[in-house]
Write a protein that holds these residues in place. Structure first.
Motif, PDB file in Angstrom:
ATOM      1  N   ASP A 273     -44.725 -21.809 -12.646  1.00  0.00           N
ATOM      2  CA  ASP A 273     -45.219 -20.812 -11.926  1.00  0.00           C
ATOM      3  C   ASP A 273     -44.629 -21.165 -10.995  1.00  0.00           C
ATOM      4  OD1 ASP A 273     -46.163 -19.310 -13.904  1.00  0.00           O
ATOM      5  OD2 ASP A 273     -48.601 -20.175 -13.576  1.00  0.00           O
ATOM      6  N   ALA A 274     -44.576 -22.196 -10.067  1.00  0.00           N
ATOM      7  CA  ALA A 274     -43.564 -22.498  -9.137  1.00  0.00           C
ATOM      8  C   ALA A 274     -42.380 -22.412  -8.712  1.00  0.00           C
ATOM      9  CB  ALA A 274     -44.354 -24.145  -8.816  1.00  0.00           C
ATOM     10  N   ARG A 275     -41.885 -23.146 -10.583  1.00  0.00           N
ATOM     11  CA  ARG A 275     -40.332 -22.518 -10.680  1.00  0.00           C
ATOM     12  C   ARG A 275     -40.502 -21.001 -10.306  1.00  0.00           C
ATOM     13  NH1 ARG A 275     -35.927 -24.171  -8.830  1.00  0.00           N
ATOM     14  NH2 ARG A 275     -37.194 -26.170  -9.271  1.00  0.00           N
ATOM     15  N   ALA A 276     -40.646 -20.077 -11.270  1.00  0.00           N
ATOM     16  CA  ALA A 276     -40.463 -19.193 -11.118  1.00  0.00           C
ATOM     17  C   ALA A 276     -40.757 -18.374  -9.420  1.00  0.00           C
ATOM     18  CB  ALA A 276     -41.659 -18.092 -11.901  1.00  0.00           C
ATOM     19  N   GLY A 277     -41.221 -18.681  -8.878  1.00  0.00           N
ATOM     20  CA  GLY A 277     -41.979 -18.249  -7.054  1.00  0.00           C
ATOM     21  C   GLY A 277     -40.335 -19.235  -7.175  1.00  0.00           C
ATOM     22  N   LEU A 278     -40.047 -20.217  -6.377  1.00  0.00           N
ATOM     23  CA  LEU A 278     -38.329 -20.564  -5.731  1.00  0.00           C
ATOM     24  C   LEU A 278     -37.528 -19.926  -6.891  1.00  0.00           C
ATOM     25  CD1 LEU A 278     -39.555 -25.009  -5.908  1.00  0.00           C
ATOM     26  CD2 LEU A 278     -39.300 -22.725  -3.991  1.00  0.00           C
ATOM     27  N   ASP A 279     -37.225 -19.372  -7.907  1.00  0.00           N
ATOM     28  CA  ASP A 279     -36.440 -18.840  -8.830  1.00  0.00           C
ATOM     29  C   ASP A 279     -36.373 -16.787  -7.850  1.00  0.00           C
ATOM     30  OD1 ASP A 279     -35.311 -20.875  -9.840  1.00  0.00           O
ATOM     31  OD2 ASP A 279     -36.019 -20.801 -11.098  1.00  0.00           O
ATOM     32  N   LYS A 280     -37.264 -16.712  -7.535  1.00  0.00           N
ATOM     33  CA  LYS A 280     -36.773 -15.268  -6.757  1.00  0.00           C
ATOM     34  C   LYS A 280     -35.617 -15.284  -5.756  1.00  0.00           C
ATOM     35  CE  LYS A 280     -41.788 -13.941  -7.903  1.00  0.00           C
ATOM     36  NZ  LYS A 280     -43.445 -13.563  -7.148  1.00  0.00           N
ATOM     37  N   ASP A 281     -35.531 -14.023  -6.143  1.00  0.00           N
ATOM     38  CA  ASP A 281     -34.548 -14.081  -4.806  1.00  0.00           C
ATOM     39  C   ASP A 281     -33.489 -14.627  -4.764  1.00  0.00           C
ATOM     40  OD1 ASP A 281     -35.769 -11.897  -3.894  1.00  0.00           O
ATOM     41  OD2 ASP A 281     -37.188 -12.738  -3.250  1.00  0.00           O
ATOM     42  N   GLY A 282     -32.269 -14.572  -6.190  1.00  0.00           N
ATOM     43  CA  GLY A 282     -31.619 -15.931  -6.157  1.00  0.00           C
ATOM     44  C   GLY A 282     -31.946 -17.285  -6.016  1.00  0.00           C
ATOM     45  N   GLY A 283     -33.082 -17.930  -5.716  1.00  0.00           N
ATOM     46  CA  GLY A 283     -33.177 -18.922  -4.852  1.00  0.00           C
ATOM     47  C   GLY A 283     -33.477 -18.931  -3.515  1.00  0.00           C
ATOM     48  N   LEU A 284     -32.908 -17.995  -2.923  1.00  0.00           N
ATOM     49  CA  LEU A 284     -32.938 -18.035  -1.042  1.00  0.00           C
ATOM     50  C   LEU A 284     -34.328 -16.836  -1.305  1.00  0.00           C
ATOM     51  CD1 LEU A 284     -30.020 -15.571  -1.117  1.00  0.00           C
ATOM     52  CD2 LEU A 284     -29.948 -18.112  -0.989  1.00  0.00           C
ATOM     53  N   PRO A 285     -34.368 -17.137   0.662  1.00  0.00           N
ATOM     54  CA  PRO A 285     -35.314 -17.004   1.087  1.00  0.00           C
ATOM     55  C   PRO A 285     -35.736 -15.382   0.890  1.00  0.00           C
ATOM     56  CG  PRO A 285     -35.185 -18.339   2.715  1.00  0.00           C
ATOM     57  CD  PRO A 285     -33.669 -18.803   1.720  1.00  0.00           C
ATOM     58  N   SER A 286     -36.530 -14.568   0.896  1.00  0.00           N
ATOM     59  CA  SER A 286     -36.836 -13.578   0.468  1.00  0.00           C
ATOM     60  C   SER A 286     -36.849 -12.706   2.055  1.00  0.00           C
ATOM     61  CB  SER A 286     -38.011 -13.212   0.131  1.00  0.00           C
ATOM     62  OG  SER A 286     -39.720 -13.057   1.050  1.00  0.00           O
ATOM     63  N   ALA A 287     -36.191 -11.946   2.182  1.00  0.00           N
ATOM     64  CA  ALA A 287     -36.178 -11.138   2.862  1.00  0.00           C
ATOM     65  C   ALA A 287     -37.204 -10.076   3.907  1.00  0.00           C
ATOM     66  CB  ALA A 287     -35.225  -9.082   2.913  1.00  0.00           C
ATOM     67  N   HIS A 288     -38.395 -10.510   3.437  1.00  0.00           N
ATOM     68  CA  HIS A 288     -39.949  -9.637   3.568  1.00  0.00           C
ATOM     69  C   HIS A 288     -39.737 -10.927   4.628  1.00  0.00           C
ATOM     70  CE1 HIS A 288     -44.055  -9.354   3.323  1.00  0.00           C
ATOM     71  NE2 HIS A 288     -43.371  -8.290   3.819  1.00  0.00           N
ATOM     72  N   ALA A 289     -39.757 -12.090   3.736  1.00  0.00           N
ATOM     73  CA  ALA A 289     -40.466 -13.477   4.894  1.00  0.00           C
ATOM     74  C   ALA A 289     -40.265 -13.873   6.115  1.00  0.00           C
ATOM     75  CB  ALA A 289     -40.885 -14.573   3.091  1.00  0.00           C
ATOM     76  N   LEU A 290     -38.838 -13.846   5.956  1.00  0.00           N
ATOM     77  CA  LEU A 290     -37.840 -13.692   7.416  1.00  0.00           C
ATOM     78  C   LEU A 290     -38.217 -12.740   7.828  1.00  0.00           C
ATOM     79  CD1 LEU A 290     -34.122 -15.546   5.741  1.00  0.00           C
ATOM     80  CD2 LEU A 290     -36.398 -16.462   6.025  1.00  0.00           C
ATOM     81  N   SER A 291     -38.555 -12.050   7.618  1.00  0.00           N
ATOM     82  CA  SER A 291     -38.621 -10.869   8.552  1.00  0.00           C
ATOM     83  C   SER A 291     -39.954 -11.369   9.388  1.00  0.00           C
ATOM     84  CB  SER A 291     -38.971  -9.231   7.935  1.00  0.00           C
ATOM     85  OG  SER A 291     -37.201  -8.660   7.633  1.00  0.00           O
ATOM     86  N   PHE A 292     -40.739 -11.449   8.838  1.00  0.00           N
ATOM     87  CA  PHE A 292     -41.981 -11.704   9.089  1.00  0.00           C
ATOM     88  C   PHE A 292     -42.118 -13.429   9.743  1.00  0.00           C
ATOM     89  CE2 PHE A 292     -46.121 -14.481   8.688  1.00  0.00           C
ATOM     90  CZ  PHE A 292     -47.631 -13.246   8.613  1.00  0.00           C
ATOM     91  N   ILE A 293     -41.601 -13.467   9.525  1.00  0.00           N
ATOM     92  CA  ILE A 293     -41.739 -14.951  10.291  1.00  0.00           C
ATOM     93  C   ILE A 293     -41.176 -14.873  11.983  1.00  0.00           C
ATOM     94  CG2 ILE A 293     -39.801 -17.403  10.917  1.00  0.00           C
ATOM     95  CD1 ILE A 293     -40.515 -17.622   7.737  1.00  0.00           C
ATOM     96  N   SER A 294     -39.727 -13.931  11.399  1.00  0.00           N
ATOM     97  CA  SER A 294     -39.064 -13.241  12.790  1.00  0.00           C
ATOM     98  C   SER A 294     -39.897 -12.878  14.158  1.00  0.00           C
ATOM     99  CB  SER A 294     -38.325 -12.408  12.417  1.00  0.00           C
ATOM    100  OG  SER A 294     -37.396 -12.152  13.843  1.00  0.00           O
ATOM    101  N   GLU A 295     -40.721 -11.804  12.782  1.00  0.00           N
ATOM    102  CA  GLU A 295     -41.807 -11.298  13.969  1.00  0.00           C
ATOM    103  C   GLU A 295     -42.785 -11.676  15.053  1.00  0.00           C
ATOM    104  OE1 GLU A 295     -43.634  -8.058  11.741  1.00  0.00           O
ATOM    105  OE2 GLU A 295     -41.418  -6.742  11.184  1.00  0.00           O
ATOM    106  N   ARG A 296     -43.048 -12.673  13.744  1.00  0.00           N
ATOM    107  CA  ARG A 296     -44.134 -13.433  14.540  1.00  0.00           C
ATOM    108  C   ARG A 296     -43.678 -14.650  15.516  1.00  0.00           C
ATOM    109  NH1 ARG A 296     -46.064 -10.944  10.891  1.00  0.00           N
ATOM    110  NH2 ARG A 296     -46.218  -9.490  13.127  1.00  0.00           N
ATOM    111  N   LEU A 297     -42.305 -14.565  15.617  1.00  0.00           N
ATOM    112  CA  LEU A 297     -41.744 -15.189  16.050  1.00  0.00           C
ATOM    113  C   LEU A 297     -41.493 -14.939  18.085  1.00  0.00           C
ATOM    114  CD1 LEU A 297     -39.383 -17.687  14.442  1.00  0.00           C
ATOM    115  CD2 LEU A 297     -41.053 -18.344  15.688  1.00  0.00           C
ATOM    116  N   LEU A 298     -41.446 -13.620  18.006  1.00  0.00           N
ATOM    117  CA  LEU A 298     -41.113 -12.940  18.993  1.00  0.00           C
ATOM    118  C   LEU A 298     -42.882 -12.607  19.677  1.00  0.00           C
ATOM    119  CD1 LEU A 298     -38.798  -9.756  17.740  1.00  0.00           C
ATOM    120  CD2 LEU A 298     -38.762 -11.705  19.278  1.00  0.00           C
ATOM    121  N   GLY A 299     -43.671 -12.654  18.763  1.00  0.00           N
ATOM    122  CA  GLY A 299     -44.989 -12.598  18.749  1.00  0.00           C
ATOM    123  C   GLY A 299     -45.085 -13.780  19.719  1.00  0.00           C
ATOM    124  N   MET A 300     -45.392 -14.945  19.761  1.00  0.00           N
ATOM    125  CA  MET A 300     -45.432 -15.849  19.958  1.00  0.00           C
ATOM    126  C   MET A 300     -44.249 -16.212  21.036  1.00  0.00           C
ATOM    127  SD  MET A 300     -45.810 -17.810  16.533  1.00  0.00           S
ATOM    128  CE  MET A 300     -45.777 -19.625  16.603  1.00  0.00           C
TER     129      MET A 300
END
Length: 258
Positions: free
Chosen positions: A151-178
């Motif tokens: 199950d962990a491998r399936a999660g890592l392999d999503k989005d071609g193995g790259l960090p998802s755009a949604h996750a990166l956008s979430f981090i970026s928005e939180r950093l702006l707020g911080m």
């Protein structure tokens, strides 16, 4: 920090081009592990600024209630959250990457697991001046199994193995707020301007378990056929469920001390 070196022994090994580390909690030092972990857990659920403000305005009982209201009450969610907390702490202390946010602060509900990548950490490449990413899946089980790692491998392999755009956008928005626009911009540039090549990504499979993870991690790393460098990190604690319970009990007790 979780101070793993103060209460765990560590063994390192290579699995092909990949790295495996297993940390084992020492029976005589587990109280040290509980205390060290309980000291850092509150900061993963609420910012230091929020707690300090509640303390200054409303007093210690209210500050303690703020933290306690964010702690999960179910054994399963506590276990899963602690696995993610340990992964984040290990990354910040030992990987050369940095987890820019503590994701559990933005849970929808304290007894719900969060969706998406468990942890995405970053590192500035000194040569290219662009970001490198550590995409992480964290699993916590009293008894680790092959299916959990699949199950962990399936999660890592999503989005071609790259960090998802949604996750990166979430981090970026939180950093702006911080108040960290520089790092937020660097993440946006990687996502929207430069792109993220596979060569700039490493995968971390982090497991927190009551049984020995050595053979299971080795098999998981050997079975990966792709081009992304893999790290398999295991933290083993005998009496996993009791240890998790002791950590959260200690957090609550510490908060209620006068």
């Amino acid at each position: 920090m979780a101070q793993f070196n103060d209460w765990c022994s560590t063994t390192d090994g290579k699995v092909g081009n990949h790295h495996r580390r297993v940390m084992t909690g020492q029976a005589a030092m587990l109280d040290t592990g509980v205390n060290a972990t309980a000291a850092i857990v509150p900061g993963h659920y609420a910012s230091e600024e929020h707690v300090a403000r509640a303390l200054a305005r409303l007093g210690k009982p209210a500050a303690a209630a703020l933290i306690q209201g964010k702690l999960p009450t179910t054994k399963q969610i506590r276990s899963g959250d602690l696995g993610e907390i340990y992964a984040t702490e290990w990354i910040d202390a030992h990987s050369g990457y940095r987890a820019p946010i503590k994701r559990l602060r933005w849970k929808d509900h304290r007894n719900m697991a969060m969706r998406g990548e468990d942890v995405i950490a970053i590192q500035l490449d000194a040569q290219t001046q662009r970001l490198r990413f550590l995409k992480t899946e964290a699993k916590s089980r009293a008894s680790l199994t092959t299916k959990v790692l699949a199950d962990a491998r399936a999660g890592l392999d999503k989005d071609g193995g790259l960090p998802s755009a949604h996750a990166l956008s979430f981090i970026s928005e939180r950093l702006l707020g911080m108040g960290n626009p520089t790092l937020a911009d660097a993440i946006d540039d990687a996502l929207l301007k430069h792109g993220i090549p596979v060569q700039s990504v490493t995968h971390l499979l982090f497991v927190f378990s009551g049984n020995a993870p050595d053979a299971l991690l080795t098999a998981a790393l050997q079975g990966y056929p792709g081009p992304i460098i893999q790290w398999g990190i295991g933290l083993r604690v005998d009496g996993h469920a009791s240890f998790v319970g002791a950590v959260y009990d200690k957090v609550i007790a510490d908060g209620n001390k006068s």
